[in-house]
Design a protein around this motif. Structure first.
Motif, short mmCIF file in Angstrom:
data_model
loop_
_atom_site.label_atom_id
_atom_site.label_comp_id
_atom_site.label_asym_id
_atom_site.label_seq_id
_atom_site.Cartn_x
_atom_site.Cartn_y
_atom_site.Cartn_z
N ASN A 15 0.88 -1.35 0.19
CA ASN A 15 0.04 0.09 0.03
C ASN A 15 0.96 1.28 0.10
OD1 ASN A 15 -2.08 1.72 2.31
ND2 ASN A 15 -2.43 1.31 -0.20
N SER A 16 2.19 1.07 -0.80
CA SER A 16 2.94 2.52 -0.74
C SER A 16 2.80 3.17 -2.06
CB SER A 16 4.24 2.02 -0.49
OG SER A 16 4.70 1.11 -1.37
N SER A 17 2.31 2.33 -3.15
CA SER A 17 2.45 3.06 -4.63
C SER A 17 1.19 2.76 -5.49
CB SER A 17 3.69 2.66 -5.22
OG SER A 17 4.91 3.04 -4.75
N ARG A 18 1.13 1.77 -5.94
CA ARG A 18 0.13 1.50 -7.11
C ARG A 18 -1.37 1.53 -6.47
NH1 ARG A 18 2.55 -4.28 -8.42
NH2 ARG A 18 2.97 -4.06 -6.14
N SER A 19 -1.61 1.05 -5.14
CA SER A 19 -3.05 1.01 -4.66
C SER A 19 -3.14 2.52 -4.09
CB SER A 19 -3.19 0.22 -3.52
OG SER A 19 -2.09 0.17 -2.42
N CYS A 84 -1.29 -6.39 -7.85
CA CYS A 84 0.09 -6.85 -7.77
C CYS A 84 0.48 -7.38 -9.07
CB CYS A 84 -0.12 -7.96 -6.64
SG CYS A 84 -0.47 -7.44 -4.98
N ASP A 85 1.87 -7.54 -9.20
CA ASP A 85 2.42 -8.15 -10.27
C ASP A 85 3.17 -9.50 -9.97
OD1 ASP A 85 4.64 -7.05 -9.17
OD2 ASP A 85 5.37 -6.41 -11.23
N ASP A 86 3.16 -10.00 -8.92
CA ASP A 86 4.19 -11.08 -8.51
C ASP A 86 3.53 -12.45 -8.25
OD1 ASP A 86 2.93 -10.53 -6.13
OD2 ASP A 86 5.11 -9.83 -5.33
N GLY A 87 2.13 -12.38 -8.40
CA GLY A 87 1.28 -13.39 -8.08
C GLY A 87 0.85 -13.54 -6.51
N LYS A 88 1.13 -12.53 -5.95
CA LYS A 88 1.05 -12.80 -4.11
C LYS A 88 -0.01 -11.65 -3.86
CE LYS A 88 5.85 -14.52 -3.86
NZ LYS A 88 7.16 -14.21 -3.32
N PHE A 103 -0.09 -4.63 -12.46
CA PHE A 103 0.63 -3.50 -12.75
C PHE A 103 2.12 -3.77 -12.12
CE2 PHE A 103 -3.54 -1.49 -12.90
CZ PHE A 103 -3.49 -0.89 -13.91
N LYS A 104 3.12 -3.37 -12.98
CA LYS A 104 4.52 -3.78 -12.93
C LYS A 104 4.67 -2.60 -11.61
CE LYS A 104 9.04 -3.22 -14.74
NZ LYS A 104 9.93 -2.87 -15.82
N ASP A 105 5.39 -3.42 -10.58
CA ASP A 105 5.85 -2.53 -9.43
C ASP A 105 6.73 -1.54 -9.74
OD1 ASP A 105 6.25 -1.63 -6.94
OD2 ASP A 105 6.54 -3.57 -6.12
N CYS A 123 3.54 4.12 -14.45
CA CYS A 123 2.70 3.17 -13.71
C CYS A 123 1.48 3.96 -13.51
CB CYS A 123 3.28 2.90 -12.52
SG CYS A 123 2.05 1.68 -11.51
N ARG A 124 1.54 5.23 -13.24
CA ARG A 124 0.45 6.25 -12.73
C ARG A 124 -0.46 6.41 -14.25
NH1 ARG A 124 2.21 12.00 -13.22
NH2 ARG A 124 2.20 11.58 -15.43
N ASN A 125 0.22 6.61 -15.40
CA ASN A 125 -0.51 6.86 -16.36
C ASN A 125 -1.33 5.58 -16.83
OD1 ASN A 125 0.32 9.41 -16.66
ND2 ASN A 125 1.69 8.84 -18.20
#
Length: 140
Positions: A15-19, A84-88, A103-105, A123-125
């Motif tokens: 919960n630091s970037s993508r979300s 997530c992009d790592d399956g976790k 989305f790639k982290d 990523c933002r775009n």
């Protein structure tokens, strides 16, 4: 919180970037239609590049903080969206509908400040375009 609006929860591990970006973008464009939240399994500090990339498009998240999913355990959501992009990605049971979009982290990029910031911009775009497409196509 407006009970007439659908609740949406964006999840990624930290919960630091993508979300955080997804929550802020959806709120800024369609906040009148949704109650939007974000959380993670292992919350860390909101990434400075996420903050900076959103500021570029006039969205201020300087007061945001990373939240643990536990705070949402008694809340019902129309949509829970994992990014997530790592399956976790964590599973969150309190959803009418679960959606996953990888989305790639951007936190994983290595390089100089400009390279890292450009990855956050990208990523933002991508998140913004995906959210708009989802709304316009009636998926959410």
């Amino acid at each position: 919180m407006d009970s007439s609006k659908d609740n949406i929860l964006f999840i990624c591990k930290n919960n630091s970037s993508r979300s955080q970006m997804a929550e802020a973008i959806l709120n800024s464009i369609y906040g009148e239609k949704y109650n939007v939240f974000s959380g993670g399994l292992e919350p860390t500090k909101v990434n400075k590049y996420a903050i900076k990339s959103l500021k570029e498009i006039n969205i201020d998240i300087t007061e945001n903080y990373s939240k643990n999913l536990d705070i949402f355990k008694n809340k019902e959501f129309k949509y829970v969206i994992t990014l997530c992009d790592d399956g976790k990605c964590p599973y969150f049971p309190n959803a009418e509908k679960n959606i996953h979009k990888s989305f790639k982290d951007p936190n994983r990029i290595e390089g100089n400040e400009e390279d890292i910031f450009n990855e956050f911009r990208k990523c933002r775009n991508e998140i913004k375009k995906w959210i708009i497409d989802m709304i316009e196509n009636g998926v959410i």
